[in-house]
Design an enzyme around this catalytic site. Sequence first.
Site, PDB file in Angstrom:
ATOM      1  N   HIS A 470       0.822  -1.212   0.000  1.00  0.00           N
ATOM      2  CA  HIS A 470       0.000   0.000   0.000  1.00  0.00           C
ATOM      3  C   HIS A 470       0.856   1.263   0.000  1.00  0.00           C
ATOM      4  O   HIS A 470       0.335   2.368  -0.204  1.00  0.00           O
ATOM      5  CB  HIS A 470      -0.923   0.019   1.226  1.00  0.00           C
ATOM      6  CG  HIS A 470      -2.371  -0.081   0.870  1.00  0.00           C
ATOM      7  ND1 HIS A 470      -2.953   0.685  -0.109  1.00  0.00           N
ATOM      8  CD2 HIS A 470      -3.366  -0.846   1.378  1.00  0.00           C
ATOM      9  CE1 HIS A 470      -4.239   0.392  -0.202  1.00  0.00           C
ATOM     10  NE2 HIS A 470      -4.517  -0.533   0.684  1.00  0.00           N
ATOM     11  N   ASP A 684      -7.332 -10.946 -18.233  1.00  0.00           N
ATOM     12  CA  ASP A 684      -7.104 -12.169 -19.012  1.00  0.00           C
ATOM     13  C   ASP A 684      -5.615 -12.260 -19.338  1.00  0.00           C
ATOM     14  O   ASP A 684      -5.080 -11.438 -20.079  1.00  0.00           O
ATOM     15  CB  ASP A 684      -7.937 -12.120 -20.298  1.00  0.00           C
ATOM     16  CG  ASP A 684      -7.811 -13.380 -21.148  1.00  0.00           C
ATOM     17  OD1 ASP A 684      -6.951 -14.236 -20.826  1.00  0.00           O
ATOM     18  OD2 ASP A 684      -8.567 -13.503 -22.124  1.00  0.00           O
TER      19      ASP A 684
END
Length: 757
Positions: A470, A684
Site C-alpha cells: 500500500h 485475461d
Amino acid sequence: MEMESRKAGTGPFFLVQASFFDCGGLAIGTCLSHKLGDATTVRLILKYWSAIALGHHDHADIPCLDSASQFPPRDFSIPYSSAVLERTRTVTRRFVLDAWKIAALKAKVSSASVPKPTRVEAVSALIWRSAMAAWRSSNKGIAKKSMLTHTVNIRKLAEPPLPENSMGNLIAFWSARTDEKLESQRDMKGLVVELRKGKKKFSENEARRLGILEVISGLIKEAGETRGRDDTNSLIFTSLCNFGLYETDFGWGKPMWVTVPNPSHKNLVTMMDTRDGDGGVEFWLCLSEEDMALFERDPQLLEFASPNPSLIPNTAAKMKVEIIKTEIIKPSSPTPPHLKTFKLCLLDQLAPVAYGPLVFFYQAKNNITVQQTSQHLKKSLSDTLTRFYPLAGTIKDNSIVECNDDGAHFIQARVHGLLSTYLQKPNSELLHRLLPMEIESPKAATGPILLIQANFFDCGGFAIAIFFSHKLADASTVGIFLKGWSATALGHGDKVVPVFNAASEFPPREFSTQRPAVVLEKAKPVVKRFVFDGSKMAMLKSKAASLSVPQPTRVEAVFAVIWRSIIAAWKSNSGVSKHSVLAQSVNIRKLIDPPLEENCTGNLVGYLAAKTEKESETEVRNLVAQIRKSKKEFAENQVKRFRDKNAFEMLCEYFKEAGDMIRRDDINFLITTSLCNLGLYETDFGLGKPLWVTIPTGSSKNIVALIDTSGGGGGGIEAWVCLSEEDMAVFERDPELLGFATPNPSVLDPVKWRSAL
C-alpha cells in the site's frame, strides 16, 4: 413423469429412473402411485429391494398386502369428497436445521404443558409461526385464522393395530388451529401446545373410527373447505422423519442425500431427516412468491434454519496449500540509470503499512499444463515489470523507491483439492491460505513491493493472488497494473502506459516526527460475504432514492443498506443509539483540478466521512443522502486542499480526527472501500477471464469492502463485512438486509459449472 400425472390412477404404479452423471455418480428417482401406497409403503419397498440387492433374502421383510380386509373397499355410488390443492405459481425453498439447532429450538418451545416437544413438533411450530408472520405482513398486517394439517401413519393407531409392514394408503389427517385474536397462539410455545392438542384429539377420538368411510371423507372434506376460505390460512405438512431412508443400500453404499421433490401446490411442507443421522431436519416449503420473500427473511426462522446449505462436505477446510517454489521475477529489460530513483508522493508516505490483496480464480485450460501456465505468467510478468519498474524495486526511508530491479516475488503453490469445492461456499479464512504472507506484514514498508502467488488445484484450475504494498499503490493503481500485465500476456502490452508523476503533483515531506496513522483495533472479527444480485439492484436503488438523491448509484445504495443494518446491530447489542460515522476512500484523480491522468499511479485517494446524529437519519434513503452530501463536500472543498501548501497539516489533522473518533465510546466508526467499476473481470492473462475475483480482508473489525460480482455486466455487488461476533450475529439476520442480499451463495453457476473444476 410429472408428479400429478393422471397415469397414477391407471398405471404404471411404480417407476424408477436411474440417472448417471459423467463423474460416475448416480441418482435413483422412485415414483409410487398414491393409489397404491403412502410414504411408509415406499419405505417398505425400498427396504425389501435393498435387502434383496445385498443378497439378504432370508432377512427381507415381506410386505403385508391385506389392508383391504381392515378397510374394505366401497362402491362409490355417491361423489367422494376430496381436498383440492390450489395449483398456482409457487416458490419452493429448502431449509436445514442441524441437530444442535434442533436442541436449542426444542428448549425454546418447551413449556409446562409440553415439557418435551418432539423435533417434528418444534420444527412444525417454527415453520407455522414464520408462515403466519409472512401471511400477516403480506395481508397489510391483518391476521387471519390459521390451520395446520399433518398426515399421520395409522398402522399403530388403528384398532386392532395393523402390522408395520402393511402396504397401502394407511394415513389420515389431524389438524391444529389458531385464532387471529389470540396473540399467545402465534408464539411458538403456544403453537406446540396446539399441535399436541390436535394430535391427542385425533388419537383419542378419530383414530378409533378410521374404518368408517364417512370419517375419512369428512376429514379430507374439512381440509379442502378450510383451504378455500378467505378468512383462514392453512399449511399441509408431511413428515418422512425416522423412516431410515439413509439406510437404503443397493450394494453400492448408502446414499449421500435423500430428498423428496415437492409438487407445485401452495402452502405445502415436507420434512425429512438430514443425512448425518444425528437428529437434524431438512424441509421443503412451497409458498406464493410474495409470502416466500417474507418467510425466508424471518429472523426467528434464520436463528435456527439455514437456507439451502451445500450438500458437499466442507473439505475445503482440510485442503492443504503446499508451496512448490519461490522465484524472483526481474524486469525483462534493465531499468535505465535516469529512472533508478523513484520518489514517493506525500499520499504514499501517509499510506498504511499493509499489503492490498486480490485473488483471481480461473478455470482449467484444456491441454495446458501447470508448468506451461506458470511459465507464461512469469514471462509476461517480467515483460510487464519493464514498464512498471518501481514495483521491482525497494522502498527506502518512506521517501523513495530504489529501482534496482530486485524483482517481484513469484510463488508457485499446489492446492490439494478441487477448485469447485473451494468456490462452493467461499470462506475468508481459506482465502488467506492462498496469499503469500499476512496482509498487515511490516515488510510492506520496505519490500518486496509486489508478490504473486499462483495456486494450482488438482483439477487444473488455478487462483492468482496479487499482493501490492500500500506504500506504492491504491486500488486504481492495482487495476492499471493488471490491465498492463493482461495486455502484455495477450501480446499488446504497449497499449497500457503507466504515469509516474504523483510526486510532482503531491511533493513528499521530510518526517522529523512519527508520521500520523489511524490505528485500527486489532481483533479476530467474524468475516462474512453477502451478494447483492444485479436483479435486485433496481429495487434497492428505488428504496434508496429520495428528493435530494433521486438517482443513487449502486455503491451508495449498497453501502447505505449495510450501514443501516450495522447501526441496528450496534444498537441492539449496546442498548444505546450512538452517533455513527462511515468513512470511505475516494479516488481523487478526476476530482482534483486540473485532473490527473487516468493511468497515474500511487495512493491517489482521499477520505470522506458521512455522519448520522439522529435516529431518524438511519433510514436507507437518509443514509444515502448523508453519503452523497459528504461526497459533494469532499469534491467541492476538501479535495482542493490536496494541492495546498498546508496539505500535509490538513491530512495529519484528518488522521488525528479519525483516530480520535475510532477511540471514542459515543461514536461507532465504519471504514469502507469499493473496488467496483475497476473492470477486474476483464483480467485475461491469455488463459481466459476469471470465474471469480475477490478481496480478502484484514484482521480489524467494522470494515466493509465491495467488489463487482461475477457474470459480466449484471450490476451485482459482493460485500465482505467484518464485525465482532456479537454484532455479526444480529447483522446477518436483519430482514431489510436479507431483502436484497444473499448470505454467501455459491460462486458456481449450478447450470454452467463443469465438474472438472
